[in-house]
Motif scaffolding. Structure first.
Motif: not given
Length: 330
Positions: A139-168
């Protein structure tokens, strides 16, 4: 003498006007290219190929797709903005190239809003937040909890800097107070392969380009970023339902041309795009991809005027998102 000189000075323009009108009336009489400012296989490319096929049928001339990727859509968009304004070079504009980038790139933008003219909106689509199957979150909440427990360890990808995907992704990090390393790619295709392989753990993509991988179980969806669930993935909650109502974003795709393109050509393109997106075959393809119709006119269609006003509103909206999130590009 002054009157005679004035007439002589105006003569070239007076002579050119009938020729220009005749040229407009004969448009199109050769192949038209539709520039996609991203790599193949992404949503922009998919949408462009659907529209190119329908415009080929309606205009009686081949409309061929040409991919010119780079700088979050700026490379291809700038190419079109500086092309001959004759109706034979079209741009598949996106929320990034037509809305976000003006604020995100600032003085480094190679073109301005007034360098392009709107013809018509083709579709709007949700963005989808998803993860690689090996990440232990569902779930999205589980992702947020995981990221908080592992700060900076997750990589999030997008199809390019400046896209709505990057901004989301930036919105999610800001709203949830988490740290993830943004990894931009030159398009959705290469980004999706890295997430499937597990080298990128989290990503955001337009629904049409990722939906096949979701349906086949190669990736795990967490939430769509629209106010309502999408019929294409009815079991996937919205970000609001997942507890993050401020993470809302809708991507869009439409046609722009160089600003000095004759108005009769722009109006003709607008009518044909409007007719194409209302065809049952096109509507079915858009719905299957998880897309939504333009919805700019009372009958749910589009026009050059309504699309132009829509773009202006999007530039203002995303400028505020860029400011609040502090998003930047190198």
């Amino acid at each position: 003498m002054l009157h005679r000189r004035t007439l002589l000075a105006a003569a070239p323009a007076l002579l050119a006007a009938p020729a220009l009108r005749a040229q407009d009336a004969n448009w199109p009489n050769r192949t038209i290219r539709l520039v996609v400012p991203f790599t193949p296989a992404g949503t922009t490319d998919i949408a462009a190929r659907i529209l190119a096929e329908r415009l080929t049928h309606r205009l009686g001339q081949h409309v061929v797709v040409e991919n010119r990727a780079g700088a979050g859509g700026n490379v291809g968009s700038d190419f079109v903005a500086k092309s001959e304004p004759d109706g034979y070079t079209l741009l598949m504009a996106t929320v990034s190239s037509g809305g976000i980038n003006y604020s995100l790139y600032g003085s480094r933008m190679p073109y301005k809003p007034e360098d392009l003219a709107a013809c018509g909106l083709m579709l709007q689509v949700p963005n989808l937040i998803f993860v690689t199957n090996s990440l232990p979150v569902r779930t999205l909440k589980e992702l947020v909890d995981y990221a908080r427990a592992n700060p900076g360890k997750l990589n999030n990808g997008s199809s390019g800097a400046g896209t709505s995907l990057h901004l989301t992704g930036e919105l999610l990090k800001t709203v949830a107070g988490i740290q993830m390393q943004h990894v931009p790619f030159r398009g959705a295709g290469p980004m999706l392969q890295e997430v499937i392989a597990g080298r990128i753990e989290v990503a955001v993509d337009n629904l049409p380009s990722v939906i096949g991988h979701i349906r086949d179980g190669r990736l795990r969806p967490l939430a769509v970023t629209t106010k309502q669930r999408t019929p294409a993935l009815p079991d996937v909650p919205t970000t609001a339902e997942a507890g993050f109502p401020d993470v809302e974003a809708t991507a869009w795709f439409g046609i722009q041309v160089p600003a000095r393109t004759p108005r009769p050509i722009i109006e003709r393109l607008g009518r044909e795009i409007d007719a194409a997106v209302k065809e049952p075959e096109t509507k079915a393809k858009i719905a299957d991809l998880g897309g939504m119709p333009p919805g700019l006119t009372p009958d749910g269609g589009t026009s050059p005027e309504t699309f132009e006003a829509f773009i202006k509103a999007e530039i203002a909206k995303w400028g505020e998102v860029v400011r609040k999130s502090g998003a930047t590009v190198e």
